[in-house]
Write an enzyme that holds these catalytic residues in place. Sequence first.
Site, mmCIF file in Angstrom:
data_model
loop_
_atom_site.group_PDB
_atom_site.id
_atom_site.type_symbol
_atom_site.label_atom_id
_atom_site.label_comp_id
_atom_site.label_asym_id
_atom_site.label_seq_id
_atom_site.Cartn_x
_atom_site.Cartn_y
_atom_site.Cartn_z
ATOM 1 N N HIS A 171 -61.495 -1.664 8.628
ATOM 2 C CA HIS A 171 -62.889 -1.656 8.173
ATOM 3 C C HIS A 171 -63.700 -2.257 9.322
ATOM 4 O O HIS A 171 -63.211 -3.141 10.027
ATOM 5 C CB HIS A 171 -63.149 -2.579 6.989
ATOM 6 C CG HIS A 171 -62.370 -2.315 5.743
ATOM 7 N ND1 HIS A 171 -61.097 -2.762 5.548
ATOM 8 C CD2 HIS A 171 -62.732 -1.682 4.584
ATOM 9 C CE1 HIS A 171 -60.693 -2.418 4.336
ATOM 10 N NE2 HIS A 171 -61.652 -1.762 3.737
ATOM 11 N N ASP A 175 -63.559 -6.044 9.454
ATOM 12 C CA ASP A 175 -62.304 -6.718 9.852
ATOM 13 C C ASP A 175 -62.274 -7.002 11.337
ATOM 14 O O ASP A 175 -61.556 -7.887 11.787
ATOM 15 C CB ASP A 175 -61.068 -5.833 9.609
ATOM 16 C CG ASP A 175 -61.063 -5.156 8.279
ATOM 17 O OD1 ASP A 175 -61.567 -5.754 7.327
ATOM 18 O OD2 ASP A 175 -60.551 -4.015 8.204
#
Length: 431
Positions: A97, A100
């Site tokens: 993502h 992240d």
Amino acid sequence: MTGFFKNISRLSYDPDSTDLGFRHYNPDEIVAGKRMEEHLRFAVAYWHSFAWPGGDPFGAETFDRPWFGNTMDLAKLKADVAFEMFELLGVPFFCWHDADIRPEGDTFAESLRNFKEIIDYFGEKMATSNTKLLWGTANLFSHRRFMSGAATNPDPEIFAWSAATVKNCMDATHKLEGQNYVLWGGREGYETLLNTDLKRERQQAGRFLQMAVEYKHKIGFKGAILVEPKPQEPSKHQYDFDVATVYSFLKDFDLEGEVQVNVEQGHAILAGHSFEHELALAASLGIFGSIDMNRNDYQSGWDTDQFPNNVPEVALAYYEVLKAGGFTTGGTNFDAKLRRQSLDPVDLIAGHAGAMDVCARGFKAAVAMQEDGTLEAMRAERYADWDSGYGKALLTSDFATIAEQVVSCGTTPQPRSGRQEILENIVNRFV
Ligand code: XUL
Ligand code: CO
């Protein structure tokens, strides 16, 4: 080298291994006409392995990673460690993502600059690595701005923020030659109908997904767009409840043929299904794309995202994947966390290595079941009367004709055994 995994060397296949080596996963072994690595297409999930701090609903961070913090230097250290782990495991793919991999900035523009810099850093690392991108996705659920939804938010500005985020994540996925782009709508649902316009929110979600598909074609992204169904958590009720719900949603917004599903084991169980049910249904509807092979704890009943460790369950799942023709752009992503007491670098390696072995073992059992053919022969035999004569004509007939025939032929159908125990015994010969 960062030294994070000091004393751990690259894992190899050794059927007698009593340590971290693979006892069942031999990437080069030819099974059903292809290397195992190409069948299974393992991926590491960046978020759980490198961004998750080890919290649970009752307590915060247990992990103490040298890359935790909100600076670009630490984000690059995290990337260095991640690519070292990909190399140790020999995994062909990873997934991320946006949230992240980059520090959140004070503005959208600053977050985007950080994100692009890390994407370029990934690009440099991938140039000398064997690990490719299985999929990218946007985190439209953690930050408080998404508490009432992303595409389905009552505030149009959040819809716009989310659209801009997905656009940039799709650009980055395309740039890194990712094989899929995933949308999981954790906050695309509601807590109470008392404050929710369900009809309007579904329309917003439908238009949002259409825009993602339009953008994919605009930039020439050749990967698949995948929606990941989940019934609840974090929302009380999610609009992408399960495979059947996603299919009707795709039909409603003219997106079938454009979007497939990423089916997660744990989400299937939360929806009250078996994993293999969700896989078989997706395949039968022509929307099977990829899998997240992480399971929940069967007692605690919430999404614990554990690594798989049950060979018979995994075997039945891969049996459905094989019947669907195997993966094309998809793969086996471990959307899986360590237990929060598993603090050490070796735990991170062991979690993945064990999961890869369980999957390899289950996959080989599934191939053996398919090659043996008894299960499919017995299934075919059960439906054989539909393939000719009276049975074949039945579905093009009509109620009145059928009713006349039933009376005139005068026989009473006799129930036949479903042979479930025999079939289960056959499965147990292989797992
Ligand atoms: C949440 C979940 C996500 C998706 C990607 O339960 O599975 O990690 O896989 O957003
Ligand atoms: Co998932």
